[in-house]
Design a protein around this motif. Structure first.
Motif, PDB file in Angstrom:
ATOM      1  N   TYR A 801     -25.049  12.243  27.658  1.00  0.00           N
ATOM      2  CA  TYR A 801     -26.118  13.318  27.677  1.00  0.00           C
ATOM      3  C   TYR A 801     -27.495  12.598  27.571  1.00  0.00           C
ATOM      4  O   TYR A 801     -28.258  12.782  28.222  1.00  0.00           O
ATOM      5  CB  TYR A 801     -25.755  14.299  26.711  1.00  0.00           C
ATOM      6  CG  TYR A 801     -26.708  15.412  26.835  1.00  0.00           C
ATOM      7  CD1 TYR A 801     -27.111  15.998  27.922  1.00  0.00           C
ATOM      8  CD2 TYR A 801     -27.603  15.664  25.687  1.00  0.00           C
ATOM      9  CE1 TYR A 801     -28.240  17.066  28.001  1.00  0.00           C
ATOM     10  CE2 TYR A 801     -28.579  16.463  25.726  1.00  0.00           C
ATOM     11  CZ  TYR A 801     -28.930  17.419  26.829  1.00  0.00           C
ATOM     12  OH  TYR A 801     -29.885  18.298  26.909  1.00  0.00           O
ATOM     13  N   LYS A 805     -30.263  12.002  30.797  1.00  0.00           N
ATOM     14  CA  LYS A 805     -31.213  12.665  30.665  1.00  0.00           C
ATOM     15  C   LYS A 805     -32.550  11.644  30.768  1.00  0.00           C
ATOM     16  O   LYS A 805     -33.534  12.004  31.749  1.00  0.00           O
ATOM     17  CB  LYS A 805     -31.665  13.381  29.242  1.00  0.00           C
ATOM     18  CG  LYS A 805     -30.468  14.641  29.047  1.00  0.00           C
ATOM     19  CD  LYS A 805     -31.084  15.962  29.797  1.00  0.00           C
ATOM     20  CE  LYS A 805     -32.365  16.605  29.450  1.00  0.00           C
ATOM     21  NZ  LYS A 805     -32.578  17.503  29.910  1.00  0.00           N
ATOM     22  N   HIS A 827     -27.761  18.799  33.515  1.00  0.00           N
ATOM     23  CA  HIS A 827     -27.055  19.648  32.395  1.00  0.00           C
ATOM     24  C   HIS A 827     -25.587  19.265  32.314  1.00  0.00           C
ATOM     25  O   HIS A 827     -24.849  18.858  33.126  1.00  0.00           O
ATOM     26  CB  HIS A 827     -27.205  21.182  32.813  1.00  0.00           C
ATOM     27  CG  HIS A 827     -28.400  21.697  32.634  1.00  0.00           C
ATOM     28  ND1 HIS A 827     -29.143  21.874  31.589  1.00  0.00           N
ATOM     29  CD2 HIS A 827     -29.300  22.249  33.962  1.00  0.00           C
ATOM     30  CE1 HIS A 827     -30.427  22.292  32.138  1.00  0.00           C
ATOM     31  NE2 HIS A 827     -30.520  22.423  33.213  1.00  0.00           N
ATOM     32  N   ASP A 833     -20.898  28.336  28.674  1.00  0.00           N
ATOM     33  CA  ASP A 833     -22.026  28.502  29.347  1.00  0.00           C
ATOM     34  C   ASP A 833     -22.146  28.877  30.504  1.00  0.00           C
ATOM     35  O   ASP A 833     -23.369  28.942  31.088  1.00  0.00           O
ATOM     36  CB  ASP A 833     -22.688  26.888  29.224  1.00  0.00           C
ATOM     37  CG  ASP A 833     -22.638  26.301  27.885  1.00  0.00           C
ATOM     38  OD1 ASP A 833     -22.899  26.787  26.820  1.00  0.00           O
ATOM     39  OD2 ASP A 833     -22.191  25.190  27.949  1.00  0.00           O
ATOM     40  N   GLU A 849     -36.424  24.794  34.853  1.00  0.00           N
ATOM     41  CA  GLU A 849     -35.995  23.774  33.475  1.00  0.00           C
ATOM     42  C   GLU A 849     -36.126  24.680  32.340  1.00  0.00           C
ATOM     43  O   GLU A 849     -36.569  24.395  31.314  1.00  0.00           O
ATOM     44  CB  GLU A 849     -36.705  22.830  33.460  1.00  0.00           C
ATOM     45  CG  GLU A 849     -36.691  21.906  34.635  1.00  0.00           C
ATOM     46  CD  GLU A 849     -37.329  20.530  34.504  1.00  0.00           C
ATOM     47  OE1 GLU A 849     -36.340  19.608  33.677  1.00  0.00           O
ATOM     48  OE2 GLU A 849     -38.238  19.910  35.247  1.00  0.00           O
ATOM     49  N   ARG A 852     -30.772  25.987  28.863  1.00  0.00           N
ATOM     50  CA  ARG A 852     -30.252  24.824  27.810  1.00  0.00           C
ATOM     51  C   ARG A 852     -28.768  25.518  27.465  1.00  0.00           C
ATOM     52  O   ARG A 852     -28.662  26.888  26.956  1.00  0.00           O
ATOM     53  CB  ARG A 852     -31.299  24.752  26.755  1.00  0.00           C
ATOM     54  CG  ARG A 852     -30.579  23.457  25.683  1.00  0.00           C
ATOM     55  CD  ARG A 852     -31.785  23.385  24.801  1.00  0.00           C
ATOM     56  NE  ARG A 852     -31.494  22.430  23.694  1.00  0.00           N
ATOM     57  CZ  ARG A 852     -31.271  21.018  23.953  1.00  0.00           C
ATOM     58  NH1 ARG A 852     -31.982  20.487  24.880  1.00  0.00           N
ATOM     59  NH2 ARG A 852     -31.015  20.071  23.089  1.00  0.00           N
ATOM     60  N   SER A 853     -27.851  24.675  27.638  1.00  0.00           N
ATOM     61  CA  SER A 853     -26.598  25.180  27.304  1.00  0.00           C
ATOM     62  C   SER A 853     -26.114  25.074  25.877  1.00  0.00           C
ATOM     63  O   SER A 853     -26.544  24.004  25.174  1.00  0.00           O
ATOM     64  CB  SER A 853     -25.462  24.306  28.159  1.00  0.00           C
ATOM     65  OG  SER A 853     -25.291  23.155  27.579  1.00  0.00           O
ATOM     66  N   GLU A 856     -25.094  21.440  25.137  1.00  0.00           N
ATOM     67  CA  GLU A 856     -26.225  20.691  24.934  1.00  0.00           C
ATOM     68  C   GLU A 856     -26.772  20.588  23.636  1.00  0.00           C
ATOM     69  O   GLU A 856     -27.150  19.704  22.940  1.00  0.00           O
ATOM     70  CB  GLU A 856     -27.287  20.876  26.215  1.00  0.00           C
ATOM     71  CG  GLU A 856     -26.703  20.294  27.670  1.00  0.00           C
ATOM     72  CD  GLU A 856     -27.622  21.113  28.675  1.00  0.00           C
ATOM     73  OE1 GLU A 856     -27.702  20.119  29.714  1.00  0.00           O
ATOM     74  OE2 GLU A 856     -28.378  21.923  28.461  1.00  0.00           O
ATOM     75  N   ASN A 857     -26.771  21.763  22.989  1.00  0.00           N
ATOM     76  CA  ASN A 857     -27.551  22.074  21.713  1.00  0.00           C
ATOM     77  C   ASN A 857     -26.447  21.054  20.863  1.00  0.00           C
ATOM     78  O   ASN A 857     -26.832  20.518  19.982  1.00  0.00           O
ATOM     79  CB  ASN A 857     -27.631  23.379  21.347  1.00  0.00           C
ATOM     80  CG  ASN A 857     -28.750  24.064  21.717  1.00  0.00           C
ATOM     81  OD1 ASN A 857     -29.965  23.453  22.003  1.00  0.00           O
ATOM     82  ND2 ASN A 857     -28.726  25.394  21.993  1.00  0.00           N
ATOM     83  N   THR A 860     -27.123  17.445  21.001  1.00  0.00           N
ATOM     84  CA  THR A 860     -28.347  17.109  20.449  1.00  0.00           C
ATOM     85  C   THR A 860     -28.297  17.326  19.010  1.00  0.00           C
ATOM     86  O   THR A 860     -28.749  16.000  18.297  1.00  0.00           O
ATOM     87  CB  THR A 860     -29.588  17.917  20.999  1.00  0.00           C
ATOM     88  OG1 THR A 860     -29.668  17.900  22.349  1.00  0.00           O
ATOM     89  CG2 THR A 860     -30.865  17.316  20.543  1.00  0.00           C
TER      90      THR A 860
END
Length: 864
Positions: A801, A805, A827, A833, A849, A852-853, A856-857, A860
């Motif tokens: 990821y 990105k 993504h 999601d 844009e 945000r899934s 992904e949270n 991160t």
């Protein structure tokens, strides 16, 4: 019914008719000869007679005429080939009396080859026999066997009195081949011996009355790697057979692995399988590891291997059991040999030079090991030979006629990565010693490889039907969904940076965080044999231990030889020490002892993990320089690929029993799919009588199937659900085209992956799962999606990821500077999601844009 249609290999064997004119070909006078040659091995007699009848009964003009006789009678052949012309096109040696004899390794191919050669010469059906093989090792073995056959009084006495050639000379191509000769040569010599008599003896049409036998004939048709002289000659083998200068008509191949890229030969006229051979006690039975909680410590693995070896010596005391360790290449073979020798030196208290000289034999194609192959390997079965261990490169496993192999150890999965290699490796351990007619060979494999071995020994080496997905060609309706993609590759540039220096290395707490340990343990390994029987074997494993005194000595040796990076070592007393003023050994030992006490370790020894922890904790202040190397990525120029460049993708039908699904265009699939076999398989999959799960296949209305391949394969439930949603009417209306990538090639993104301990970094590549094209106001948006299961926040996904990105940010910036009207939005998604993703796709917030899934949270948060 094709229920995950798997052709049994035996069903693909061509039947040679026994209904022929026995007045023209009378084999009855050769029965006694075959009884002496083959004894009670009836399959050898059947193979010999089948070959002679096929070649010389007059019923068959060539291989095509045998096919024409078999095809109308065999539903299996009709399912395999769309028509007889299709079958004829796929013959390797067309318009010849050519065929293959498939005999499992260890079942006596040399007896069959000699029987065919002698009878063909004896009946005057041919006047010469040329036997070709792929290596000097095999040539030597065949020559010795044929010499013993030709000179054996009991066998010679059974040759009919009216035989035309009774006493064949066994020669090589350095001599002129005369009538009645059997010439044995390796294919390398055909091309590279200046003194070869092949062209003079058989050229210019003289080959018409020569029978050509090819041993290990899978080499003729499979891709051969390497550029040495012998390998180059093998690549020319087929070219030699069809050379018009010789006009060979009679050709038989012999192999125990009759496969081209996992596809069974289509010219086999006789087969004796591995399972038959095991069931009839012709070869050893096989057991292999089903479950082993294997340690990563090499020493502990070698202890298990060694204990297996001692066990074999105990239960087979009349002979000298051998263990073979198999590697993929010469470099690793050398490394394994050294590790093994060092291990045996400690275990048997024998000088390492004596172990190297007498106990361990290294067998490779390197010139340094030529003597091992030629002068030692043929005699390792003898009790007066001291060799007990052989290390061999996997591709050099053919041609050994040793019977005392009772343990085979593949040292890496690559040595077992094809049916051909598995069969060749197993073949080294299959031959039965006379003293033990019910013997068993142990494959001490990693349990992750068990399924590969099991497929072989359970006779699943059959042709399982596959589906193939291909890009649609121009002119076909859905080919309009092809689109261009831009990508970037990178160059890594090394950068030197000043390392941070510490002023004090603080041991004031006098603790190093060690792990609890044990000195020995007794693991169980589960074995399974070919009958499916399970048994456990318990091993006694002693861990490699290091004394505290030795560890302290190692630390001070390092102190003396290397400069401190830190200015001082600070201990609990408050004193600080430097290289000029080193701490007392007793202080360092006290730190180690206190650390041991903290985790309940008594005594004077530590295992390897704790040894490494202690050494590493002191290494911090002993770095040799103050600079570190980092790598910066510099982007290369962007490049263009198109979805039409996607390679063919295959899917085994057995995968559809699990989580895989095939999607196809409901109205147009029969016109879109060009491969007739694929159409046949798909018909069965989607037919009313299919026994596959409901989710194995799904039809999509062509107008909603906006992708440019004839079929789409998904390998998991999350992928299947995502394709379903791409093809829903509301979503498909907002999408111009989409594309599912393969797991490799076409669109690769490099990422950096660091191990959990942070001590190793690698730079693999991955291919995102989906590319979705949406055109708005003259601009092309490419939504790139990687699909995962819910909550899958592995280190690998975190790295993918992060770097993907960065990749698409870099790519988008370049596209802007070059005025290219395309933008990439990346993504990571999981099924939880999907609902939000497609809402945002439909109302265009995805293009802005704003999406945000949850995955992904999670990725991160874990990263931070």
């Amino acid at each position: 019914m094709l229920d995950i249609k798997t052709f049994k290999t035996q069903d693909l064997v061509l039947r040679v008719s026994k209904n022929y004119d026995v007045l023209k070909l009378d084999l009855s006078h050769w029965d006694s000869f075959l009884d002496v040659l083959c004894q009670n091995r009836n399959y050898q007699k059947e193979a010999i007679k089948t070959a002679i009848i096929y070649l010389f009964s007059g019923k068959y003009k060539n291989i095509e005429s045998l096919i024409s006789e078999n095809y109308p009678k065999s539903e299996h052949l009709q399912e395999r080939y769309k028509d007889i012309k299709d079958y004829h096109k796929k013959i390797q040696l067309p318009q010849k009396l050519s065929a293959t004899i498939d005999l499992a390794t260890g079942t006596g191919k040399s007896y069959v080859m000699y029987g065919i050669a002698q009878i063909a010469l004896g009946l005057g059906l041919v006047d010469k026999v040329l036997l070709l093989c792929p290596s000097l090792t095999i040539e030597k073995g065949l020559t010795e066997k044929f010499d013993s056959f030709a000179s054996g009084a009991s066998l010679k006495n059974e040759i009919p009195q009216n035989a035309i050639f009774k006493n064949p000379r066994i020669i090589d191509a350095s001599q002129t081949i005369k009538a009645g000769d059997i010439c044995i040569e390796n294919i390398h010599a055909i091309y590279h011996k200046n003194s070869s008599s092949i062209l003079d003896s058989l050229g210019f049409g003289k080959g018409e009355k020569c029978l050509v036998l090819s041993d290990e004939s899978h080499h003729i048709y499979n891709k051969i790697f390497g550029n040495d002289g012998e390998t180059k000659s093998i690549k020319k083998w087929k070219e030699f057979l069809v050379d018009s200068a010789y006009q060979f008509q009679y050709m038989l191949g012999f192999t125990g692995t009759a496969y081209i890229d996992n596809e069974y030969f289509n010219d086999v006229i006789y087969r004796y399988s591995l399972k038959q051979a095991i069931n009839e006690n012709i070869v050893k039975t096989i057991e292999y590891v089903a479950k082993d909680d294997e340690t990563k410590e090499k020493d502990e693995k070698y202890q298990k291997i060694y204990q297996n070896h001692l066990y074999n010596k105990k239960i087979y005391p009349k002979i000298k059991p051998l263990t073979i360790l198999i590697t993929q290449d010469i470099k690793l073979a050398r490394q394994v040999t050294e590790i093994l020798c060092e291990f045996l030196t400690k275990k048997e208290n024998t000088p390492i030079n004596e172990i190297r000289k007498n106990k361990v034999l290294l067998v490779t194609s390197h010139k340094d090991h030529e003597n091992n192959v030629k002068n030692i390997l043929p005699y390792v079965d003898n009790t007066d030979n001291n060799v007990e261990w052989i290390v061999s490169v996997s591709m050099l496993t053919e041609g050994w006629d040793v019977k005392n192999v009772f343990q085979i150890v593949p040292m890496e999965e690559r040595a077992f990565n094809s049916k051909l290699l598995i069969a060749q490796v197993l073949g080294r351990g299959l031959r039965l010693p006379l003293a033990y007619p019910n013997a068993q060979v142990t494959i001490f494999n990693h349990d992750n490889w068990t399924s590969k071995i099991q497929k072989l020994v359970d006779e699943l080496l059959e042709i399982e039907m596959k589906l193939y997905a291909n890009p649609l060609k121009n002119g076909e309706e859905r080919s309009k969904y092809h689109f261009d993609l831009y990508n970037l590759s990178y160059e890594r540039i090394a950068q030197e940076k000043e390392a941070k220096k510490t002023t004090t290395f603080d041991y004031s707490k006098e603790l190093i965080q060690l792990q609890s340990q044990i000195e020995e343990y007794n693991p169980d390994v589960v074995f399974q044999n070919v009958k499916g029987e399970i048994k456990e074997r318990t091993y006694h494993i002693a861990k490699e231990m290091f004394s505290v005194d030795k560890i302290v000595e190692k630390i001070f040796e390092t102190f003396t030889n290397r400069k401190f990076e830190a200015k001082a070592i600070k201990l609990a007393t408050g004193e600080e020490y430097t290289q000029e003023n080193q701490p007392p050994r007793t202080s360092i030992e006290a730190i180690i002892r206190k650390s041991m006490e903290k985790v309940g370790i008594s005594g004077d020894f530590l295992d390897k993990k704790n040894y490494q922890i202690i050494i590493s904790s002191f290494q911090t202040l002993l770095r040799e320089n103050s600079k570190t190397i980092t790598y910066e990525k510099k982007p290369n120029p962007i490049f263009l690929v198109n979805t039409c460049d996607r390679e063919t993708e295959g899917l085994s039908i057995s995968n559809l029993r699990r989580d895989s699904t095939v999607f196809y265009a409901k109205e147009d699939w029969e016109t879109e799919i060009q491969n007739e076999e694929v159409k046949m398989v798909l018909r069965e999959i989607i037919g009313e009588n299919s026994k596959l799960p409901r989710n194995a296949s799904k039809s999509i209305q062509t107008v909603l199937f906006k992708t440019s391949t004839d079929l789409v394969f998904t390998s998991s439930e999350p992928e299947r659900k995502f394709v379903d949603l791409l093809c829903k009417k509301d979503n498909a209306g907002e999408i111009n085209a989409w594309f599912k990538s393969k797991n490799q090639k076409l669109y690769e993104i490099e990422y950096t992956l660091t191990t959990e301990k942070g001590n190793h970094t690698k730079h693999p590549k991955f291919n995102p799962d989906f590319f979705i094209q949406i055109k708005k106001n003259g601009f092309s948006y490419i939504i790139v999606v990687e699909i995962k299961s819910d909550n899958d926040n592995s280190l690998e996904n975190i790295a993918k990821y992060k770097y993907a990105k960065q990749h698409f940010e870099e790519l988008n910036n370049i596209l802007i500077t070059q005025n290219i009207t395309q933008k990439y939005i990346f993504h990571f998604l999981s099924p939880s999601d999907y609902e939000e993703f497609f809402v945002y796709l439909r109302d265009e917030r995805l293009l802005q844009e704003n999406f945000r899934s949850g995955l992904e949270n999670l990725l991160t948060a874990t990263q931070n």
